[in-house]
Each structure stands twice: as structure tokens, then as C-alpha cells.
Design an enzyme around this catalytic site. Structure first.
Site, PDB file in Angstrom:
ATOM      1  N   GLY A 143       0.753  -1.417   0.039  1.00 24.49           N
ATOM      2  CA  GLY A 143      -0.048  -0.124   0.039  1.00 24.49           C
ATOM      3  C   GLY A 143       0.758   1.270  -0.077  1.00 24.49           C
TER       4      GLY A 143
ATOM      5  N   GLN B  41       3.522   9.831   0.709  1.00 23.66           N
ATOM      6  CA  GLN B  41       4.682   9.096   0.396  1.00 23.66           C
ATOM      7  C   GLN B  41       5.191   9.507  -1.096  1.00 23.66           C
ATOM      8  OE1 GLN B  41       2.912   5.062   1.894  1.00 23.66           O
ATOM      9  NE2 GLN B  41       5.260   4.939   2.565  1.00 23.66           N
TER      10      GLN B  41
ATOM     11  N   CYS C 272       7.932  -0.491   5.724  1.00 28.49           N
ATOM     12  CA  CYS C 272       7.300   0.737   5.279  1.00 28.49           C
ATOM     13  C   CYS C 272       8.298   1.274   4.190  1.00 28.49           C
ATOM     14  CB  CYS C 272       7.282   1.882   6.311  1.00 28.49           C
ATOM     15  SG  CYS C 272       6.498   3.463   5.783  1.00 28.49           S
ATOM     16  N   LEU C 273       7.423   1.607   2.939  1.00 30.87           N
ATOM     17  CA  LEU C 273       8.285   2.065   1.866  1.00 30.87           C
ATOM     18  C   LEU C 273       9.081   3.213   2.173  1.00 30.87           C
ATOM     19  CD1 LEU C 273       5.698   1.371  -1.107  1.00 30.87           C
ATOM     20  CD2 LEU C 273       7.437  -0.118   0.123  1.00 30.87           C
TER      21      LEU C 273
ATOM     22  N   HIS D   4      -2.186   0.823   8.757  1.00 30.48           N
ATOM     23  CA  HIS D   4      -1.146   1.328   8.417  1.00 30.48           C
ATOM     24  C   HIS D   4      -0.882   2.554   7.492  1.00 30.48           C
ATOM     25  CE1 HIS D   4       3.534   0.852   7.568  1.00 30.48           C
ATOM     26  NE2 HIS D   4       3.341   1.625   6.488  1.00 30.48           N
ATOM     27  N   GLU D   5      -1.870   2.508   6.502  1.00 29.50           N
ATOM     28  CA  GLU D   5      -2.030   3.478   5.625  1.00 29.50           C
ATOM     29  C   GLU D   5      -2.810   4.503   6.281  1.00 29.50           C
ATOM     30  OE1 GLU D   5      -0.004   3.392   3.082  1.00 29.50           O
ATOM     31  OE2 GLU D   5       0.558   1.351   3.056  1.00 29.50           O
TER      32      GLU D   5
ATOM     33  N   HIS E 295      -0.634   6.805   7.991  1.00 29.25           N
ATOM     34  CA  HIS E 295       0.318   7.704   7.239  1.00 29.25           C
ATOM     35  C   HIS E 295      -0.238   9.159   7.234  1.00 29.25           C
ATOM     36  CE1 HIS E 295       3.817   5.961   6.033  1.00 29.25           C
ATOM     37  NE2 HIS E 295       3.417   4.839   5.545  1.00 29.25           N
TER      38      HIS E 295
END
Length: 219
Positions: free
Chosen positions: A80, A85, A131-132, A173-174, A177
Site C-alpha cells: 500500500g 509518500q 514501510c516504503l 498502516h496507511e 500515514h
């Protein structure tokens, strides 16, 4: 969110925007239309802000952003990706993730709000999470095993997405963000410092892998 170990591109049951579909390509159509964007890294201010709500729906600009986010997520081997991001101040995220039951979930949501779960119904699961925007390290993070998020699609239509297991983790998680929170914030100080040290040594390899994926996809 970084893709979990063991998530492969096999033929699967698929739910797009929460709705089952009979067939779906290995690469989401948005990936083909989208362009790669730079992924922000922990330490950048936009990752620590509560983002602005999406107020203009059905626009070419919003559709293009979603396409670009799908392409960027695919190149980064992500599950995701949130708008901050890719350095965009909007409450929006996309996902393409397979859960423990072999169901692939693909979609996007704007202005998401997680349903509150009554205390007596909360079941926390501790699993690895990455996480990216924290390229490299994974750490054990407790998350609820069930999540319902409500928001809107790119055209402003109401959307309710339900997830269990790994997909529920992705939704939480998203959504974090979009409130300026990272999975690092759920770790002890010691674990957080350890993850950041690991990131310093691993990120060059991660960036090289992303570049190779972008070249392979012509992005």
C-alpha cells in the site's frame, strides 16, 4: 506499507474496491497508466503532518495521482502507499495486497476513517511490518486483526472497505500515514533506533531494486 514476505503474483481470488471480480490482470491497469514518483523517506516533514481532505472528486488530476501511486507502489514492491509518500498533501491511499487466505485486494480510498472497535472485541496480532518510507527494516508491530475503513472513491462515491489479517494491517498502516504517523511510532525507543540504523545500511540496496523494477516496467 512494504509487501509482506511470501506475497506472490499467482492467480488469486480478487476484490477490487471491496467487490469480488471474476478476473483481474497481474498488474493493475493503473500501473500501466501511471508514472513513477519519488517515495519520501522518514525525516521529511510531510510524513509527520495530518493531511488535507480531498475536496475535488472526479478530476483528471486525482485520477492521475492514483495511477501514479499504483505505479510507484508496484515498482517499490509495496502492499500500500499513501499520498504523502509521494509528497502530496491529501488524505488518499492505494493498495494491492494479498491476505492470508489468498484473496488479492486492490483499490484506493480518499478521506478514510477507521471504525472504532469496542474494547471487548479488540484482538491484537503481532506480525512483521515494514514501510516504503523506511526502506529496509521490518519490525514486529501489534495491530487489530480486523479493520473497517469508510471514505470515498475518486469520483466521490461512498466506500466501505473491510479487511482481516494482513489486509487489516495494511488499512491501519496507511490510515496512520494520513495522520502523520509511521509504524516506527509504535515501537520502543530502542527498537526505533535499531530500525533506523538498519535502514541506513539497507536503503541503497532497496533503492537499486526499485530502479531495476522501474526499468523493467519502462517507468
Amino acid at each position: 506499507m512494504a509487501r509482506g514476505f511470501g506475497d506472490t503474483a499467482q492467480d488469486r481470488r480478487v476484490r477490487v474496491q471491496g467487490v469480488p471480480v471474476d478476473s483481474f490482470p497481474e498488474l493493475a491497469p493503473e500501473v500501466g497508466r501511471g508514472e513513477a514518483r519519488r517515495i519520501t523517506v522518514v525525516g521529511e516533514d510531510i510524513l509527520r503532518r495530518r493531511l488535507r481532505e480531498v475536496t475535488e472528486f472526479g478530476t483528471p488530476e486525482l485520477a492521475k495521482l492514483i495511477d501514479d501511486m499504483f505505479a510507484t507502489n508496484q515498482i517499490a514492491d509495496g502492499a500500500g502507499l499513501a499520498a504523502n509518500q509521494v509528497d502530496v498533501d491529501l488524505q488518499l491511499f492505494v493498495w494491492d495486497v494479498t491476505d492470508e487466505w489468498g484473496v488479492r485486494h486492490v483499490g484506493h480510498i480518499a478521506n478514510p476513517v477507521l471504525d472504532e472497535v469496542p474494547t471487548g472485541e479488540r484482538r491484537l496480532i503481532k506480525e512483521n511490518e515494514g514501510c516504503l518510507s523506511v526502506p529496509g527494516p521490518y519490525r514486529t508491530v501489534p495491530r487489530l486483526d480486523h479493520a473497517v475503513v469508510r471514505g470515498f472513491d475518486k469520483d466521490g462515491n461512498p466506500l466501505v472497505i473491510e479487511g482481516r489479517g494482513y489486509f487489516a494491517r495494511c488499512l491501519q498502516h496507511e490510515t496512520d500515514h494520513l495522520h502523520g504517523r509511521l509504524y516506527l511510532d509504535r515501537l520502543s525507543n530502542r527498537e526505533r533506533k535499531s530500525a533506523l540504523r538498519e535502514m541506513e545500511t539497507a536503503q541503497d540496496e532497496v533503492f537499486a531494486r526499485r530502479a531495476a523494477n522501474a526499468a523493467r516496467l519502462g517507468k
